[in-house]
Enzyme design. Structure first.
Site, mmCIF file in Angstrom:
data_model
loop_
_atom_site.group_PDB
_atom_site.id
_atom_site.type_symbol
_atom_site.label_atom_id
_atom_site.label_comp_id
_atom_site.label_asym_id
_atom_site.label_seq_id
_atom_site.Cartn_x
_atom_site.Cartn_y
_atom_site.Cartn_z
ATOM 1 N N LYS A 280 0.798 -0.670 -0.003
ATOM 2 C CA LYS A 280 0.549 -0.322 -0.199
ATOM 3 C C LYS A 280 0.922 1.113 -0.233
ATOM 4 C CE LYS A 280 -4.059 1.872 1.530
ATOM 5 N NZ LYS A 280 -5.089 1.320 3.172
ATOM 6 N N GLU A 360 -20.133 -4.262 10.222
ATOM 7 C CA GLU A 360 -20.957 -3.475 10.437
ATOM 8 C C GLU A 360 -21.861 -3.951 11.426
ATOM 9 O OE1 GLU A 360 -19.188 -0.853 7.537
ATOM 10 O OE2 GLU A 360 -20.165 -2.846 7.686
ATOM 11 N N ARG A 388 -26.158 -1.203 6.401
ATOM 12 C CA ARG A 388 -25.603 -2.379 6.022
ATOM 13 C C ARG A 388 -26.118 -2.973 7.618
ATOM 14 N NH1 ARG A 388 -20.229 -3.099 3.960
ATOM 15 N NH2 ARG A 388 -21.504 -4.399 2.499
#
Length: 629
Positions: A280, A360, A388
């Protein structure tokens, strides 16, 4: 620049390996120049997916082949090589390219995505549709940047393994940047395992062993030895057990290896899991050293005055301080410790801080479990992401009347993140739930008091919604103290009209009252504070006194705060002129928050004009495009 010659993925196929490597460097530099220097946006993960995007479009034939990217954090290189190079400088700007994927933006964006963990499900649907329609194309799901922590991804993997349709899942694993370079042995074993001759030989050996005395025992022994070696070398048992052929790990920055691997797995008839290891922030040392800090870049205007503290930071600092006094407080985030302002809490109270990943649903039910044992869980989740977990809020929290605190950051317009990140629906989907208390602060200081109120509330769940970005600049005065549940406050009094505002709309409502005062119209302005329960007595008495009522909220009108007030008036049989202002029934794209609020008719000037029109004054000045009813 080679990039200037790439107008579609087809242009990649004429380039040599050396030219592809040069192209990767140019794409990386373009992202640096535009995102860091001009527009801001998601950053480090895009630098890590450059070679992967090039290899995928070199091997496969989009848009005939379907390449489905998870979220958009890693898809900027994909945008650059699919005909959007000339518009890349407009990314996340009003009227420009989206920072995420949108089907209407390009035929190469096969599935719109702003929330994580959806790519495998969507790609599997496309693969099955191709089989049902008798069409032949390749389907690839690219998942990464934490999206594999979401349970939906595993539901899709489980289903894909049982259906056994051709599907390639590419894991962009950017969490292993400190791992040693991929060696020759794994690459060699991967090449053997994807070779058709190896697969056929394995079948023939199994047939032979079945015919031999004790052949079944030998076969089982061999399988156990193979599985044990596989577990040690690859840690791939879960993928194989789910029905996938595992390939990797492969160096996600080695174009030759990536292209060879993808060409091999393209020929496998069935689900394949390709494990690509990337860094990354690749190619930009600050981002490589701290990819967390450089996940996104923001543009700072030279000479600009310092901004007030962000709502998220006030929330995090307040919760951290409250936790010093109350050991029951536990903080939960779904992969957003920085975005929700919880890093100070995590540092000071590490044993009471839980980052559950992009999960979530689990976060809410986990909080419910904590609440059953007398703790005070605070689940800090963006409004758009709490959607969600709606079922968990209903079944696991509200029905059981558990004292869970839902702290909904990014409520209202989310600005440049756009359509998938606006938190505009939470009032409608929480207001209808029994046992729920819902409130919104008018400023960052009131947020502190509402958080204290939520912690002390013991009769069930309580939610507070607050916006993205800087506060309004009020001083943070005194110690946080609880507010009376279901009580608003009168900010100014007038006899002509009542304006009841919620949260971020309180300050524009006060400014609108100033504009009206210049016209000789005197408004009462009420800070509602609570959506549920409403301050019914205050709203009814003021509405009856002034004879006209206007509500204003930064949320969808349908089922929102204004709807709650209208229901109250209908129940009490109170008939008077009413206007409700809020977000109209359409999708809003990305733009600065102030621009979006003006588009929705939620600026002070429009509020004043609508109030004047309600009174029958200056109707010609009322904008017809506002979000009123």
């Amino acid at each position: 620049m080679l990039l200037e010659r790439v107008d579609s993925p087809e242009d990649l196929k004429a380039l040599s390996l050396r030219e592809l490597e040069q192209l990767a460097a140019e794409i990386r530099q373009t992202i640096l120049d535009i995102i860091v220097g001009k527009t801001g946006g998601h950053f480090a993960s895009n630098l890590g997916s450059v070679e992967l995007a090039i290899a995928l479009h070199y091997v496969f034939n989009s848009p005939e082949d379907k390449i489905v990217w998870d979220v958009g954090h890693q898809a900027y290189p994909h945008k650059l090589i699919t005909g959007r190079r000339d518009r890349f400088h407009t990314i996340r700007q009003p009227g420009g390219l989206s920072g995420f994927l949108q089907r209407e933006e390009s035929p190469h964006d096969h599935f719109g995505a702003g929330h994580a963990s959806t790519s495998i499900s969507a790609a599997l649907g496309m693969a099955v549709a191709g089989r049902l329609k008798g069409e032949r194309f390749h389907t690839v799901a690219v998942i990464g940047d934490g999206a594999l922590t979401g349970g939906m991804a595993y539901e899709a993997l489980n289903n894909a393994g049982s259906l056994q349709v051709p599907l390639i899942v590419v894991l962009n694993d950017n969490e292993m940047s400190i791992a040693p370079n991929v060696g020759a042995l794994p690459k060699y074993l991967s090449r053997i395992r994807t070779d058709e001759r190896y697969t056929q030989a394995k079948i023939e050996v199994e047939r032979l062993l079945h015919r031999m005395p004790q052949g079944d025992w030998l076969l089982e022994l061999g399988k156990r030895m193979k599985d044990g070696l596989k577990e040690v070398v690859y840690h791939t048992m879960i993928w194989e057990e789910l029905g996938f052929t595992y390939v990797g790990p492969v160096d996600g920055h080695n174009l030759r290896d990536l292209i060879e691997t993808l060409q091999q797995v393209r020929e496998i008839d069935g689900p394949v899991f390709v494990h690509a290891v990337t860094v990354k922030g690749k190619g930009y040392e600050p981002a490589e050293n701290d990819p967390f800090k450089h996940h996104a870049a923001s543009i700072k205007i030279p000479g600009a005055p310092p901004s007030p503290p962000k709502y998220q930071d006030v929330f995090g600092e307040t919760l951290t301080a409250l936790a010093r006094e109350d050991e029951r407080i536990v903080a939960i985030t779904a992969a957003m410790p920085d975005g929700t302002g919880l890093l100070p809490f995590a540092k000071e109270h590490p044993k009471r801080f839980f980052d559950v990943g992009i999960a979530e649903q689990h976060a809410v039910t986990f909080a419910a479990g904590l609440a059953t044992q007398g703790l005070r869980p605070v689940a800090a989740i963006y409004s758009t992401f709490l959607q969600r977990a709606f079922d968990q809020v209903v079944h696991d929290v509200c029905i059981q009347k558990l004292p869970v605190v839902l702290a909904m950051d990014r409520a209202g317009f989310a600005g440049e993140d756009g359509r998938t990140h606006h938190g505009l629906f939470d009032i409608a989907y929480l207001r209808c739930l029994p046992n729920m208390v819902l409130m919104a602060p008018k400023d960052e200081n009131e947020l502190r008091h509402m958080l204290k109120t939520a912690i002390l509330y013991e009769d069930g769940p309580i939610a507070l919604r607050y916006p993205r970005g800087a506060g309004v600049g009020v001083p943070l005065t005194g110690e946080p103290h609880p507010l009376p549940i279901g009580r608003g406050e009168v900010l100014r009094e007038g006899d002509d009209i009542t304006i009841v505002a919620l949260g971020t709309m309180v300050l524009p409502a006060e400014r609108a009252a100033d504009i009206l005062a210049e016209q000789g119209i005197h408004a009462t302005v009420i800070n509602a504070r609570f959506v549920k329960p409403l301050d019914e007595e205050l709203i009814l008495s003021s509405a009856q006194r002034t004879g006209h009522l206007l509500t204003v909220e930064e949320a969808m009108l349908a089922g929102g705060f204004g709807s709650a007030v209208l229901e109250l008036l209908a129940r009490e049989g109170l008939r008077l002129p009413v206007t409700t202002l809020g977000v109209p029934d359409r999708i809003f794209d990305h733009a600065p928050q102030g621009v979006l609020r003006k588009q929705a008719g939620l600026d002070a000037e429009t509020i004043a004009a609508r109030a004047a029109a309600l009174l029958g004054a200056r109707p010609a000045d009322v904008p017809v495009a506002g979000g009123g009813a």
